[in-house]
Scaffold this motif. Structure first.
Motif, mmCIF file in Angstrom:
data_model
loop_
_atom_site.group_PDB
_atom_site.id
_atom_site.type_symbol
_atom_site.label_atom_id
_atom_site.label_comp_id
_atom_site.label_asym_id
_atom_site.label_seq_id
_atom_site.Cartn_x
_atom_site.Cartn_y
_atom_site.Cartn_z
ATOM 1 N N GLY A 127 0.792 -1.221 0.000
ATOM 2 C CA GLY A 127 0.000 0.000 0.000
ATOM 3 C C GLY A 127 0.824 1.270 0.000
ATOM 4 O O GLY A 127 0.287 2.354 0.245
ATOM 5 N N ASP A 128 2.109 1.159 -0.262
ATOM 6 C CA ASP A 128 3.002 2.312 -0.287
ATOM 7 C C ASP A 128 3.942 2.143 -1.473
ATOM 8 O O ASP A 128 4.767 1.220 -1.485
ATOM 9 N N PRO A 129 3.839 2.993 -2.489
ATOM 10 C CA PRO A 129 4.706 2.838 -3.662
ATOM 11 C C PRO A 129 6.186 3.002 -3.357
ATOM 12 O O PRO A 129 7.035 2.620 -4.176
ATOM 13 N N ALA A 130 6.513 3.556 -2.195
ATOM 14 C CA ALA A 130 7.928 3.735 -1.826
ATOM 15 C C ALA A 130 8.527 2.464 -1.243
ATOM 16 O O ALA A 130 9.721 2.420 -0.962
ATOM 17 N N ILE A 131 7.709 1.427 -1.059
ATOM 18 C CA ILE A 131 8.182 0.159 -0.490
ATOM 19 C C ILE A 131 8.146 -0.918 -1.566
ATOM 20 O O ILE A 131 7.101 -1.189 -2.159
ATOM 21 N N VAL A 132 9.308 -1.531 -1.822
ATOM 22 C CA VAL A 132 9.406 -2.651 -2.753
ATOM 23 C C VAL A 132 9.837 -3.876 -1.952
ATOM 24 O O VAL A 132 10.901 -3.879 -1.334
ATOM 25 N N LEU A 133 9.004 -4.903 -1.961
ATOM 26 C CA LEU A 133 9.298 -6.150 -1.253
ATOM 27 C C LEU A 133 9.285 -7.287 -2.261
ATOM 28 O O LEU A 133 8.248 -7.597 -2.850
ATOM 29 N N LEU A 134 10.457 -7.906 -2.464
ATOM 30 C CA LEU A 134 10.605 -9.016 -3.393
ATOM 31 C C LEU A 134 11.207 -10.213 -2.671
ATOM 32 O O LEU A 134 12.186 -10.073 -1.925
ATOM 33 N N ILE A 135 10.621 -11.387 -2.887
ATOM 34 C CA ILE A 135 11.151 -12.629 -2.330
ATOM 35 C C ILE A 135 11.252 -13.634 -3.465
ATOM 36 O O ILE A 135 10.281 -13.862 -4.184
ATOM 37 N N ASP A 136 12.431 -14.218 -3.619
ATOM 38 C CA ASP A 136 12.661 -15.161 -4.708
ATOM 39 C C ASP A 136 13.419 -16.364 -4.173
ATOM 40 O O ASP A 136 14.624 -16.293 -3.913
ATOM 41 N N GLU A 137 12.708 -17.468 -3.985
ATOM 42 C CA GLU A 137 13.339 -18.682 -3.480
ATOM 43 C C GLU A 137 14.300 -19.302 -4.485
ATOM 44 O O GLU A 137 15.118 -20.154 -4.124
#
Length: 389
Positions: A127-137
């Motif tokens: 909900g915040d464009p300033a936050i990028v959360l990426l998870i790649d196993e």
């Protein structure tokens, strides 16, 4: 924009910070050693960013998102919501732990649908464009930092450095995912040995040169891999590489002596460091997490120079080492249930505690080593003495 990176303290975490540093000037890197340290570290960072007047960039790599870290993500978004849009901080999280997905789901944060069939990368909308959360196993954090550098990059390395970084990424990725069938797996083992042989015993964590020292060793060793040198040859070359790195770091230092060993040369510089040692109220100098051998050399040079008469080193596990030249080391150790010699003794933090930073160590050692004087008015007799009737 000021940039800070929080990363794990293993091969992947340090390699990720090496990659990020090649594409972005990072002002501060925080290495997290244990899962139990994640909560206190991100709490400190959140308080700092809340008080910051100008927007900053925080990059988090290879940090398993346990419950405290997920709470931090939510708190970061809530903090940003209270700031003006132009003052919002940026947060980039690059992780690859399966447990992170579990922790996020438990707190109601689910990934967006994958963009392609079979894709291992998971994206999240907080909900915040300033936050990028990426998870790649499917890859290590180092590869993620390299593949997603467009999220943070402000510069490009030269061609040779770029090739060495690519070699570094391939080797670390093979080892971190334990892909023994890859030809780059053996190179990952070589880098891992270079890492553990040099990360903590020479330029210590907390010194401004620490990450530069490790990063240059990584890039140099990756260059050897790119040239096709076998592991045994690289092992012999690393000593010369380390000397070259040290020569660059110590260039212009008036008291450097290149005839000495690496540890001897560095000890002279560390003994003058204001960042590695914090003074206690009684003049004792406190350090945090120094290698035992390096602490021995550096403390001796500190006391020789007259900078302090007693020095104490606190390890993450809570053990303390005291050194002195006035027979007070044992007195200090006794306050921490310890013992030893008059000028060399050790103990443990109260309640078998541990420490996660030099500031944390300072807050635990100072009140025990130098307890405040009792307030006379706190006792009934003191109150009667001060009473005027």
């Amino acid at each position: 924009m000021n940039a800070t990176q929080i990363t794990h303290n293993d091969l992947d975490g340090y390699a990720a910070s090496t990659v990020v540093g090649a594409f972005l000037p990072v002002s501060r890197i925080v290495h997290v050693a244990r899962y139990s340290d994640i909560g206190p570290v991100v709490d400190v960072e959140l308080k700092r960013l809340t008080a910051a007047r100008t927007p900053e960039l925080l990059i988090v790599t290879d940090l398993g998102l346990e419950a405290p870290a997920v709470n931090f993500l939510k708190a970061f978004a809530a903090m940003n919501a209270k700031r003006a849009p132009e003052q919002a901080h940026r947060l980039v999280v690059l992780d690859h732990h399966a447990s992170s997905l579990d922790q996020l789901r438990e707190q109601g944060i689910v990934p967006l649908p994958p963009q392609a069939e079979g894709e291992t990368l998971r994206r999240f909308d907080l909900g915040d464009p300033a936050i990028v959360l990426l998870i790649d196993e499917g890859c290590c954090a180092t590869r993620m930092a390299f593949a997603h550098r467009a999220l943070y990059a402000t510069q490009e390395p030269d061609e040779a450095q770029g090739l060495d970084l690519a070699t570094l990424v391939e080797a670390v990725d093979a080892l971190d995912l334990w892909k023994k069938e890859r030809p780059t797996f053996l190179g990952g083992h070589v880098l891992d040995e270079v890492f553990w042989d040099n990360v903590s015993n020479l330029v210590p964590l907390g010194h401004p040169w620490h990450d530069r020292f490790v990063g240059e060793l990584f890039r140099g060793a990756a260059g050897f891999l790119r040239q096709g040198l076998p592991p045994a040859r690289i092992e012999t070359e690393v000593g010369a590489l380390r000397a070259r790195v040290l020569d660059r770091l110590l260039e212009g230092e008036p008291d450097d002596d290149r005839s000495l060993t690496t540890r001897m040369r560095i000890a002279r510089i560390l003994a003058r460091s204001e960042t590695l040692f914090r003074p206690l109220s009684d003049g004792t100098l406190l350090s945090f997490g120094l290698d035992s051998g390096m602490f021995q050399r550096v403390s001796d040079r500190i006391m020789e120079s007259g900078r302090a008469r007693r020095v104490v080193n606190v390890q993450r596990t809570g053990s303390l080492s005291f050194r002195s030249n006035d027979e007070t080391a044992l007195d200090g150790a006794r306050r921490f249930r310890g013992g030893g010699h008059k000028d060399a003794a050790g103990g443990r933090l109260p309640n078998n505690g541990s420490a996660f930073s030099i500031a944390d160590a300072l807050s635990q050692v100072e009140p025990v080593l130098n307890p405040p004087a009792p307030d006379p008015s706190a006792s009934p007799f003191g109150a009667l003495k001060n009473w005027k009737g």
